[in-house]
Design an enzyme around this catalytic site. Structure first.
Site, short mmCIF file in Angstrom:
data_model
loop_
_atom_site.label_atom_id
_atom_site.label_comp_id
_atom_site.label_asym_id
_atom_site.label_seq_id
_atom_site.Cartn_x
_atom_site.Cartn_y
_atom_site.Cartn_z
N HIS A 173 -7.25 -4.02 -4.06
CA HIS A 173 -6.27 -3.43 -3.16
C HIS A 173 -6.19 -4.23 -1.86
O HIS A 173 -7.19 -4.68 -1.33
CB HIS A 173 -6.65 -1.98 -2.84
N ASP A 223 -8.33 -3.00 -8.15
CA ASP A 223 -7.94 -1.97 -7.19
C ASP A 223 -8.51 -0.62 -7.64
O ASP A 223 -8.03 -0.03 -8.61
CB ASP A 223 -6.42 -1.90 -7.10
N CYS A 241 0.85 -1.19 0.00
CA CYS A 241 0.00 0.00 0.00
C CYS A 241 0.89 1.25 0.00
O CYS A 241 1.71 1.41 -0.89
CB CYS A 241 -0.96 -0.05 1.19
#
Length: 233
Positions: free
Chosen positions: A201, A169, A113
């Protein structure tokens, strides 16, 4: 391997996991927006099981609250925005120093991330020998002053870099990933981008059940280990 332990290097708290034998190399593990969670500690342990010393710097150590629940996006986002380039550089450098004390030669960097964004940047700016990014944003626009966006960083990569992304994502545009693929191809090091059609994600984080994709996570992890085995051992 030994159980992960907390150390301080230059006043930076670092979770350190060591293999049972002499480390084959070292890996800095950079947290998600939620902090050094159980998932990040588990990643360190898994690297240690593979024979690597792993160090996760606690980037939120300047804040009162340092770990956030996986569904507390507003708080995690606010914490992420408090980071700045000087502190980030100091914290990652401290983690590299912690790994050096274990006697390792080559050091890699792995981020998830927001940590994935930083891993890409670090591969152009810090003394590391390989890097892996899991679904790191900030491809087109920088997330922090002084930390270049992925597109700016890409041609200056100084360490082999593997980028891992999920097509589902919503936070990272697929066109941006493909543009990044073209930019990293101009770098003077090995690069590769892998996309998983059904993953979104955070798909590697098995503690966030709604986001976890077991198949993509397993394949991506094996690719990560192979990348480090190739460039760090």
């Amino acid at each position: 391997m030994t159980s992960p332990e907390m150390r301080k290097v230059d006043d930076v708290p670092i979770t350190l996991a060591l293999p049972a034998d002499t480390p084959a190399g070292g890996v800095v593990v950079i947290q998600e927006a939620f902090g050094v969670t159980d998932h990040i500690v588990d990643v360190c342990s898994r690297l240690a099981q593979r024979g690597y010393a792993a160090a996760a710097p606690h980037l939120y150590h300047r804040l009162t609250e340092q770990v956030f629940a996986g569904d507390d996006i507003p708080a995690a986002s606010l914490a992420m925005r408090t980071l700045e380039s000087g502190g980030i550089t100091a914290d990652l450098t401290a983690a590299i120093s912690a790994l050096r004390t274990t006697g390792v030669g080559h050091i890699g960097i792995l981020g998830f991330c927001m940590g994935g964004s930083l891993a890409l940047w670090a591969a152009s700016s810090l003394p590391v020998d390989a890097a892996v990014t899991f679904y790191g944003g900030g491809v087109i626009a920088s997330r922090w002053p002084g930390i270049q966006a992925g597109m700016e960083t890409a041609p200056r990569l100084a360490a082999p870099w593997l980028g891992i992304y999920g097509d589902q994502d919503a936070s990272i545009d697929l066109d941006a990933i493909e543009a990044l693929r073209q930019r990293v191809a101009a770098a003077p090091v090995d690069t590769k981008i892998v996309r998983y059609p059904d993953a979104g994600h955070g798909f590697h984080n098995d503690s966030r059940v709604a986001h976890f994709d077991a198949s993509a996570a397993a394949d991506a992890w094996e690719r990560t280990l192979l990348w480090f085995d190739t460039y760090l051992r």
